[in-house]
Design a protein around this motif. Sequence first.
Motif, PDB file in Angstrom:
ATOM      1  N   UNK A   1      15.830  50.216  32.342  1.00 49.86           N
ATOM      2  CA  UNK A   1      15.592  51.322  33.191  1.00 49.86           C
ATOM      3  C   UNK A   1      15.406  52.548  32.374  1.00 49.86           C
ATOM      4  N   UNK A   2      16.326  52.834  31.372  1.00 48.68           N
ATOM      5  CA  UNK A   2      16.305  54.170  30.566  1.00 48.68           C
ATOM      6  C   UNK A   2      14.852  53.781  29.566  1.00 48.68           C
ATOM      7  N   UNK A   3      14.599  52.720  28.942  1.00 45.54           N
ATOM      8  CA  UNK A   3      13.372  52.424  28.471  1.00 45.54           C
ATOM      9  C   UNK A   3      12.010  52.837  29.170  1.00 45.54           C
ATOM     10  N   UNK A   4      12.141  52.328  30.293  1.00 44.17           N
ATOM     11  CA  UNK A   4      10.965  52.582  31.326  1.00 44.17           C
ATOM     12  C   UNK A   4      10.653  54.117  31.613  1.00 44.17           C
ATOM     13  N   UNK A   5      11.797  54.807  32.149  1.00 49.54           N
ATOM     14  CA  UNK A   5      11.796  55.941  32.438  1.00 49.54           C
ATOM     15  C   UNK A   5      11.380  56.991  31.289  1.00 49.54           C
ATOM     16  N   UNK A   6      12.038  56.560  30.091  1.00 50.59           N
ATOM     17  CA  UNK A   6      12.011  57.601  28.994  1.00 50.59           C
ATOM     18  C   UNK A   6      10.563  57.320  28.260  1.00 50.59           C
ATOM     19  N   UNK A   7      10.095  56.172  28.004  1.00 54.73           N
ATOM     20  CA  UNK A   7       9.517  55.942  26.872  1.00 54.73           C
ATOM     21  C   UNK A   7       7.927  55.348  27.451  1.00 54.73           C
ATOM     22  N   UNK A   8       7.975  54.379  28.511  1.00 57.64           N
ATOM     23  CA  UNK A   8       6.981  53.642  29.237  1.00 57.64           C
ATOM     24  C   UNK A   8       6.331  54.288  30.137  1.00 57.64           C
ATOM     25  N   UNK A   9       6.908  54.786  31.325  1.00 50.50           N
ATOM     26  CA  UNK A   9       6.143  55.055  32.426  1.00 50.50           C
ATOM     27  C   UNK A   9       5.527  56.689  32.042  1.00 50.50           C
ATOM     28  N   UNK A  10       5.901  57.476  31.355  1.00 48.80           N
ATOM     29  CA  UNK A  10       5.285  58.680  31.215  1.00 48.80           C
ATOM     30  C   UNK A  10       3.761  58.594  30.558  1.00 48.80           C
ATOM     31  N   UNK A  11       3.531  57.599  29.794  1.00 44.04           N
ATOM     32  CA  UNK A  11       2.097  57.417  29.435  1.00 44.04           C
ATOM     33  C   UNK A  11       1.510  56.345  29.877  1.00 44.04           C
ATOM     34  N   UNK A  12       1.871  55.785  30.831  1.00 42.54           N
ATOM     35  CA  UNK A  12       1.427  54.405  31.376  1.00 42.54           C
ATOM     36  C   UNK A  12       0.578  54.721  32.621  1.00 42.54           C
TER      37      UNK A  12
ATOM     38  N   UNK B   1      12.884  36.569  30.713  1.00 42.69           N
ATOM     39  CA  UNK B   1      12.692  37.901  30.508  1.00 42.69           C
ATOM     40  C   UNK B   1      13.301  38.295  29.352  1.00 42.69           C
ATOM     41  N   UNK B   2      12.473  38.805  28.392  1.00 49.61           N
ATOM     42  CA  UNK B   2      13.151  39.195  27.242  1.00 49.61           C
ATOM     43  C   UNK B   2      12.813  40.719  26.838  1.00 49.61           C
TER      44      UNK B   2
ATOM     45  N   UNK C   1      10.658  47.653  24.763  1.00 51.43           N
ATOM     46  CA  UNK C   1       9.791  46.770  25.434  1.00 51.43           C
ATOM     47  C   UNK C   1      10.377  45.668  26.406  1.00 51.43           C
ATOM     48  N   UNK C   2       9.474  45.036  26.984  1.00 58.65           N
ATOM     49  CA  UNK C   2       9.817  43.556  27.799  1.00 58.65           C
ATOM     50  C   UNK C   2       8.652  42.830  27.883  1.00 58.65           C
ATOM     51  N   UNK C   3       9.194  41.677  27.732  1.00 58.50           N
ATOM     52  CA  UNK C   3       8.053  40.374  27.924  1.00 58.50           C
ATOM     53  C   UNK C   3       8.739  39.453  28.952  1.00 58.50           C
ATOM     54  N   UNK C   4       8.035  38.933  29.965  1.00 58.52           N
ATOM     55  CA  UNK C   4       7.997  38.061  30.866  1.00 58.52           C
ATOM     56  C   UNK C   4       7.064  36.904  30.855  1.00 58.52           C
TER      57      UNK C   4
ATOM     58  N   UNK D   1       4.037  41.892  29.258  1.00 57.99           N
ATOM     59  CA  UNK D   1       4.035  42.459  27.595  1.00 57.99           C
ATOM     60  C   UNK D   1       3.822  43.993  27.943  1.00 57.99           C
ATOM     61  N   UNK D   2       5.231  44.697  28.265  1.00 61.31           N
ATOM     62  CA  UNK D   2       4.994  46.117  28.633  1.00 61.31           C
ATOM     63  C   UNK D   2       6.003  46.723  27.712  1.00 61.31           C
ATOM     64  N   UNK D   3       5.477  47.299  26.521  1.00 60.49           N
ATOM     65  CA  UNK D   3       6.014  47.772  25.294  1.00 60.49           C
ATOM     66  C   UNK D   3       5.584  48.903  24.689  1.00 60.49           C
ATOM     67  N   UNK D   4       6.593  49.468  23.777  1.00 61.19           N
ATOM     68  CA  UNK D   4       5.839  50.553  22.920  1.00 61.19           C
ATOM     69  C   UNK D   4       5.070  49.841  21.861  1.00 61.19           C
ATOM     70  N   UNK D   5       3.931  50.375  21.205  1.00 61.33           N
ATOM     71  CA  UNK D   5       3.306  49.798  20.130  1.00 61.33           C
ATOM     72  C   UNK D   5       4.097  48.967  19.189  1.00 61.33           C
TER      73      UNK D   5
END
Lengths: 375, 85
Positions: free
Chosen positions: A202-213, A237-238, A250-253, A272-276
């Motif tokens: 949740x922290x990764x999603x809200x802080x890093x991934x959702x804002x530019x996604x 789920x990794x 990031x996350x991979x399923x 494959x939802x992750x920072x570069x």
Amino acid sequence: MAPEDHISLSWCAPGDIPQVRELIGRHWRPGHVMARDARLYAWQFHDPGRPQGLSVLLARRGGELVGHLGLIPGDFNLQGRRLPCRWTSLWFVTKQTQATGAGVALLRKAQEECGGLLGCLGYNQEALRVFGAMGFDLLPALPRWLRLGRASALHGLLAGSPQPYPPQVGQDLAQAAGLAALRPAPGLEVRDWASLGPRAWREAWERDLAPGGLGTWLDEDFITWRYVRHPVFRYTVRLVLRPADGRVLGLMVYRVQELAGRAEKILRLLELACREEARDVLLQDLLARVEELGPAFVDFHCASQDLAPALERAGFLREESLPAMLPSLFQPLDFRQARLPAALWAPRDQGLARGVLNSPGLYLTRGQGDQDRPN
Amino acid sequence: MVWQYMRDDIKQVMAQVFRLPVDQIPDTAKINNLLNWDSLGHIQLMLALEDRFGLRISAENILKLQSLEAIEQFLAQTAPAAPPA
């Protein structure tokens, strides 16, 4: 119109489920998994906003069910703004109800009452024309990426096709896999979902991934519902962790698809939802699993053009570069060539859906509608 | 006279949507008994009527407007004054 001919539309109540399953089995496809498996049906169309009901619109004629439109809740991320969104599924009317307008009325009611975006993954030519007429923007095919697993397994799988496959398919996949050159990612580790938990994501999603996604709102509730607690499939789920500061990047399923009556397997990458900087380490983790399991191939349906360089470094190829498509339906194995189109509709903003579908940053995958489910 | 005006107007819309000459659209036209008035034709007709008469046709009304007569009665009750075609 006689009263018995009047068609009415309503939301599905839990008490409707037995009748709905009968409708699906009788009028959509005999033996369809949604007719057989009540638990899967209830899971697929659960509606967090309607605890007493399901996210399904029904058409009735004189009390008899004659139409069905499933609307899977899956909110949309517009660069950090969470928009309500639903994905259509199992949209049909009975043969006797065709040419009454009931099918389009179901879709219009969804447009009226869902209060957000409507999407669709996978549809036939007839539905395509109706979606187009009703203001949906269309993506002819969700890009599919393929990566060779074990050459002997691919050869064995394709040998079962009624139409011979050109040898170039295997050769091209082998060549791409041979050029794989993922970058080392010092300081990053890949861990299981269970070891880090939904809060870290949740922290990764809200802080890093959702804002530019741009794409489905992949928060911990969605990941938990869609993958971790799926009633039939077992997904892996990794997560990528940077131990130095404890951040998840990031996350991979993925999941392994066994093929009935065959020795070969497929590995299907779903997310494959992750920072570069986390892409290569996740894909390295995936390739280690591929080496261990020896699937015929790995497939990944994903709209994102941003992921292309990392996927190519991992030895993936776009399916359209091959002389023939690989099978994408596995229960049972089906060699028919099937693309996966997408459609999106946005209320009030005619340009929004088109802009989203044309964006290179759109992150939309096969798993986010209903296109990775048991048959 | 008003009724005739509305009916002719609807027929003009139907002729465009279904790609038929106006004089081939009978007063008794219904979904499924007129060429091209099928499921897809129906939603195209509803959208064309919305554009022409400046209104929104609800899902429930999509189900009711299955004949020229029903469309005419609906528009007579709900449509703003029809602008010239």
